[in-house]
Design an enzyme around this catalytic site. Structure first.
Site, mmCIF file in Angstrom:
data_model
loop_
_atom_site.group_PDB
_atom_site.id
_atom_site.type_symbol
_atom_site.label_atom_id
_atom_site.label_comp_id
_atom_site.label_asym_id
_atom_site.label_seq_id
_atom_site.Cartn_x
_atom_site.Cartn_y
_atom_site.Cartn_z
ATOM 1 N N GLN A 193 0.189 4.503 -21.278
ATOM 2 C CA GLN A 193 -1.100 4.699 -21.950
ATOM 3 C C GLN A 193 -1.975 3.530 -21.830
ATOM 4 O O GLN A 193 -1.342 2.657 -22.389
ATOM 5 C CB GLN A 193 -0.990 5.379 -23.503
ATOM 6 C CG GLN A 193 -2.291 5.622 -23.815
ATOM 7 C CD GLN A 193 -2.085 5.928 -25.479
ATOM 8 O OE1 GLN A 193 -1.261 5.824 -26.185
ATOM 9 N NE2 GLN A 193 -3.215 6.597 -26.026
ATOM 10 N N HIS B 248 -5.822 11.215 -24.813
ATOM 11 C CA HIS B 248 -6.426 11.719 -23.572
ATOM 12 C C HIS B 248 -5.317 12.891 -22.852
ATOM 13 O O HIS B 248 -4.239 12.265 -22.777
ATOM 14 C CB HIS B 248 -7.354 10.989 -22.760
ATOM 15 C CG HIS B 248 -6.509 9.830 -22.056
ATOM 16 N ND1 HIS B 248 -6.139 8.733 -22.881
ATOM 17 C CD2 HIS B 248 -5.968 9.613 -20.731
ATOM 18 C CE1 HIS B 248 -5.439 7.508 -22.333
ATOM 19 N NE2 HIS B 248 -5.183 8.346 -20.877
ATOM 20 N N HIS C 30 -4.751 14.275 -18.960
ATOM 21 C CA HIS C 30 -5.062 14.253 -17.778
ATOM 22 C C HIS C 30 -4.866 15.614 -17.050
ATOM 23 O O HIS C 30 -3.940 16.394 -17.297
ATOM 24 C CB HIS C 30 -3.955 13.344 -16.878
ATOM 25 C CG HIS C 30 -4.402 11.732 -17.155
ATOM 26 N ND1 HIS C 30 -4.972 11.037 -16.639
ATOM 27 C CD2 HIS C 30 -3.607 11.353 -18.222
ATOM 28 C CE1 HIS C 30 -5.040 9.786 -17.343
ATOM 29 N NE2 HIS C 30 -4.077 9.970 -18.338
#
Length: 309
Positions: free
Chosen positions: A95, A101, A103
């Site tokens: 990270q 987040h 992907h």
């Protein structure tokens, strides 16, 4: 987190170069500057959440729906032969931005991503079985905590317990200062009257010991204050009536082999950070006494020589 987080900048629409593809009141999706494959999308919550275990159930629901929407959109728009959903937490998991987040990575044979999993591992059956049991127990604990609502009365009692610990740590810090001042100054004075700089040096060593104890008390107090805030504001799920400040911290990063870094855990608990040492209650008080001790040593050696005492 504001301008310190590049993803928060995107959420605030302050990045004119971002290739944004989706936005609603809960999430934002955009292309990274350097996509792993064509169509690679990042999906983030609009609120700043560093890691997945800090995600609320409500935000997780909205994020999951958005990931599903983006996955379908990428599939229809680019027609890849496969797709990876990757979500990383912590530096050891690669990270690079401390804002959660996901992907969405479209895949095709021979693309630049290559294999993302090792072909084989060497974990013993005993190790795998132990990990399985540990995870099962953790799931049972999490499920139990989620199923048992915390009443206002329980929360109030929990906060009372935590406040008692905070008060005790503050009292211990004050007691350390109350002891060190007469002990160290008396040692310095005795060193002057006896013309013995080693006595002043012993006083300095004692001062360092008291400084560490005081810093440890302050560090513990701050950790419990952090836990107090988390319980009071329900910022994170923690065990009811826990008095373990580790529950307020992010999980310790794992080593490359997946084992918990025990040194990091011990360091967090027993080694006060720079902010503790530089705080107004540590640096000015003990720094002044340390300078006084050095002054006594220099004065004795200057006047009576190194062999004095």
């Amino acid at each position: 987190m504001g301008s310190e987080c590049p993803f928060c900048v995107i959420v605030a629409q302050n990045d004119p170069d971002v290739r944004e593809v989706y936005r609603d009141e809960h999430v934002v999706a955009f292309f990274p500057d350097e996509p792993a494959t064509l169509g690679h999308v990042l999906v983030i919550p609009r609120s700043h959440v560093p890691k997945v275990w800090e995600l609320s159930d409500d935000t997780a629901t909205h994020l999951t729906r958005a990931v599903l929407l983006l996955s379908r959109a990428v599939k229809h728009a680019l027609e890849p032969s496969g797709l990876n959903l990757i979500q990383s937490n912590g530096e050891s998991a690669t990270q690079s931005v401390p804002h959660l987040h996901v992907h969405v990575v479209p895949r095709n044979e021979g693309d630049a991503m290559g294999r993302i999993w090792p072909r084989e591992t060497s974990f013993s059956e005993a190790v795998k079985n132990k990990a399985m049991l540990d995870v099962r127990h953790a799931i049972e604990r999490e499920a139990h905590e989620a199923s048992v609502p915390v009443t206002p009365e329980d929360r109030r009692k929990h906060l009372d317990y935590l406040q008692a610990v905070v008060t005790r740590q503050a009292a211990s810090s004050a007691a350390a200062k109350g002891w060190v001042l007469p002990v160290v100054t008396a040692t310095y004075g005795f060193a002057l009257t006896q013309r013995a700089w080693p006595l002043a040096f012993l006083g300095l060593l004692g001062l360092l010991l008291f400084a560490y104890l005081d810093a440890h008390y302050l560090n513990t107090e701050r950790r419990f204050r952090k836990l107090y805030v988390i319980v009071a504001q329900s910022l994170r799920s923690v065990p009811l009536f826990t008095l373990n400040p580790d529950d307020a911290d992010d999980p310790v990063e794992e080593d490359s082999d997946g084992s918990v870094n025990r040194w990091q855990r011990l360091k967090r608990k027993y080694v006060p950070g720079r902010d503790i040492w530089y705080s107004w209650s540590i640096a000015p008080f003990y720094g002044a006494l340390a300078l006084l001790g050095v002054g006594v040593i220099v004065a004795v050696i200057w006047r009576y020589g190194l062999d004095a005492g």
